[in-house]
Design an enzyme around this catalytic site. Structure first.
Site, mmCIF file in Angstrom:
data_model
loop_
_atom_site.group_PDB
_atom_site.id
_atom_site.type_symbol
_atom_site.label_atom_id
_atom_site.label_comp_id
_atom_site.label_asym_id
_atom_site.label_seq_id
_atom_site.Cartn_x
_atom_site.Cartn_y
_atom_site.Cartn_z
ATOM 1 C CD GLU A 120 -12.200 -43.747 5.132
ATOM 2 O OE1 GLU A 120 -12.247 -43.370 6.322
ATOM 3 O OE2 GLU A 120 -12.312 -44.943 4.796
ATOM 4 C CD GLU B 169 -9.282 -47.601 3.867
ATOM 5 O OE1 GLU B 169 -8.540 -46.672 3.484
ATOM 6 O OE2 GLU B 169 -9.799 -47.629 4.997
HETATM 7 C C1 IDC Z 1 -6.417 -47.161 10.586
HETATM 8 C C2 IDC Z 1 -5.284 -48.130 10.807
HETATM 9 C C3 IDC Z 1 -4.757 -47.971 12.197
HETATM 10 C C4 IDC Z 1 -4.403 -46.520 12.425
HETATM 11 C C5 IDC Z 1 -5.591 -45.646 12.140
HETATM 12 C C6 IDC Z 1 -5.308 -44.171 12.345
HETATM 13 O O1 IDC Z 1 -5.731 -49.435 10.548
HETATM 14 O O2 IDC Z 1 -3.617 -48.799 12.397
HETATM 15 O O3 IDC Z 1 -3.990 -46.353 13.763
HETATM 16 O O4 IDC Z 1 -6.022 -45.851 10.826
HETATM 17 O O5 IDC Z 1 -4.806 -43.581 11.244
HETATM 18 C C7 IDC Z 1 -10.306 -46.069 7.522
HETATM 19 C C8 IDC Z 1 -9.129 -45.275 7.144
HETATM 20 C C9 IDC Z 1 -7.856 -45.955 7.564
HETATM 21 C C10 IDC Z 1 -8.017 -46.678 8.889
HETATM 22 C C11 IDC Z 1 -9.048 -47.790 8.695
HETATM 23 C C12 IDC Z 1 -9.239 -48.654 9.948
HETATM 24 O O6 IDC Z 1 -9.086 -44.966 5.755
HETATM 25 O O7 IDC Z 1 -6.848 -44.973 7.640
HETATM 26 O O8 IDC Z 1 -6.785 -47.248 9.217
HETATM 27 N N1 IDC Z 1 -10.297 -47.171 8.285
HETATM 28 O O9 IDC Z 1 -9.675 -47.898 11.026
HETATM 29 N N2 IDC Z 1 -11.562 -45.789 7.230
HETATM 30 C C13 IDC Z 1 -12.356 -46.699 7.810
HETATM 31 C C14 IDC Z 1 -11.564 -47.584 8.504
#
Ligand code: IDC
Length: 476
Positions: A302, A394
């Site tokens: 991302e 994702e």
């Molecule tokens: C989130 C995980 C969470 C973690 C966080 C930090 O769900 O447990 O603490 O990352 O790394 C994304 C990202 C993905 C995120 C997810 C939800 O690719 O890494 O995971 N998210 O926040 N983009 C949009 C949402």
């Protein structure tokens, strides 16, 4: 290899934490006398760029069976170094390199083959080594073998014939055709599957039992292997994470699923911050998995806070490294604004459509979280899908925090749209994290049950129901 070189000149490059531990525990050592009838053949393949290279050595034992082996070779140039190896424990002393088998690939019957590989660096030139030894015997293609050896160098291993009923067996090597992902018959398909959570936190959720459930009970086509780079991820242990990814690729392969290797950059949002790490990582995984037909590469998760032209410049440097090893693999490029095609940063997909990455077999990532991203995002995806190939690598059924309740209406609208457009997807996450996006209830990964619905959260139930419906992949 009886003398121990001085430690200061010796570089220990393990093939992986798991492999190294297994080696120590089982004490598999090369047998010195097992090759009374001796012979070996080595095919060395390398791809080089300024200062760096990746190499594989396909080894064939043409002597008596061995239980543990050491491959030896010498770099012709003094500036050549092994920096990271896989499928063997590498050591380098001066220009001399040894690669010792791991517990799982030490046994080589007469005629059997195995392939190892490494990333390296070079200073003035990068010539290939000319002589190899196996357990001390020079590999000339066979001296006095016990059974008739092939007289020519064996070709690299090719994927098994694509027959059977798994997603990979039916669809084979994928390619991009127009705006679609197409199977080996050139017909558009949609892959539906799940993403791991961060491997640094949830490795205990990914093993044979959980992946059996994903393949058999969920009937998933795809496993996205989410390898964070920061947050205690890859940057803290490149060899360990590379091996962990490769192990999961093998587990997906064994179950006939596609493996999507996600270089999970997130913070910082500029992919250039991780450019050198990306080059090293993708050189390794693409060389290691080059002969497979089920691996898809997602080169940055991302990007955020950077322009599309920066993302494009990053892609331009990383894609050739993958293509040097695996020329026909599909590669997915993240888009601006957390892979929102720019929408979350006030843009839209025109910047991509008007200035695409100049390479074949490229797709663009789109991510959404159904409770946060609704109609304006769906409208943009529909518009973009007519012009550029999209892959939802994702998405969540909840808010973009990864937590909260499932937004069933928005999730259903999204997946109906993706089904209609044949856009492939992976849902965040196949894990038991304590957050609404996780498919399993907390604690599930401490137990042995993954199939069925009793272990599932609302999101897990919703996703399993969607993914389990028949694929109806075209077969001609
Ligand atoms: C989130 C995980 C969470 C973690 C966080 C930090 O769900 O447990 O603490 O990352 O790394 C994304 C990202 C993905 C995120 C997810 C939800 O690719 O890494 O995971 N998210 O926040 N983009 C949009 C949402």
């Amino acid at each position: 290899m009886t003398s121990i070189p001085r430690p200061s000149r010796r570089h220990l490059l393990v093939g992986g934490v798991v492999g190294a531990l297994a080696l120590a525990a089982t004490a598999v050592l090369p047998s010195t006398d097992a090759m009374a009838a001796t012979g070996c053949a080595v095919t060395y393949t390398t791809n080089s760029w300024q200062g760096g290279f990746t190499a594989t050595a396909a080894i064939q034992n043409l002597g008596n069976p061995v239980n543990g082996w050491t491959l030896g070779f010498t770099f012709p140039n003094s500036g050549q170094r092994v920096t990271q190896g896989w499928s063997a424990t590498f050591q380098q002393s001066g220009s001399a390199v040894t690669a010792q088998s791991l517990s799982y690939n030490g046994a080589l019957a007469t005629g059997a083959r195995t392939t190892i590989g490494f990333n390296g660096s070079w200073t003035t030139a990068n010539p290939a080594p000319t002589a190899f030894t196996l357990n001390g015997t020079t590999c000339t293609g066979g001296t006095s073998p016990t059974s008739a050896p092939p007289t020519t160098t064996p070709p690299p291993t090719t994927p098994p014939p694509t027959t059977g009923t798994t997603p990979v067996a039916i669809n084979g090597q994928l390619r991009v055709c127009g705006v679609n992902l197409c199977n080996q018959y050139g017909r558009p398909i949609q892959l539906r599957g799940m993403s791991t959570h961060g491997l640094q936190w949830f490795a205990r959720c990914y093993h044979d039992a959980s992946l059996d459930a994903l393949a058999d009970d969920w009937q998933a086509d795809l496993l996205r292997i989410s390898m964070y780079v920061q947050e205690q991820g890859y940057e803290t242990n490149p060899t360990g994470f590379t091996n962990q990814v490769n192990t999961l690729v093998d587990k997906a392969t064994a179950r006939g699923m596609y493996a999507l290797i996600d270089f999970h950059t997130l913070t910082p949002g500029d992919p250039m911050y991780n450019l050198e790490r990306a080059k090293t990582f993708f050189a390794a995984v693409s060389a290691r998995n080059a002969s497979k037909n089920n691996v898809i590469y997602e080169i940055t998760n991302e990007p955020n806070g950077v322009s599309w032209s920066t993302i494009r410049a990053y892609a331009k440097q990383v894609i050739p490294i993958i293509r040097a090893n695996d020329p026909d693999a599909v590669v997915i490029v993240g888009t601006r604004g957390w892979s929102s095609l720019g929408v979350s940063e006030g843009g839209n997909s025109d910047e991509v459509a008007n200035n695409p990455v100049r390479a074949s077999n490229i797709m663009y990532a789109f991510h959404f979280y159904a409770a946060s991203h609704r109609d304006n995002y769906r409208t943009e995806v529909q518009r973009a899908a007519a012009r550029i190939p999209l892959f939802v690598t994702e998405f969540g059924t909840v808010t973009y925090s990864g937590d909260g309740a499932v937004d069933t209406a928005s999730s259903t609208a999204w997946l109906d749209l993706l089904d209609r457009l044949k856009i492939s997807y992976a849902n965040w996450t196949y894990s038991d994290a304590s957050e609404g996006s996780a498919a399993f209830k907390p604690g599930t990964c401490n137990g042995g049950t993954y199939a069925g619905t009793t272990v599932l959260t609302d999101s897990g139930n919703f996703m399993r129901n969607r993914i389990r419906t028949p694929d109806n992949f075209p077969t001609s």
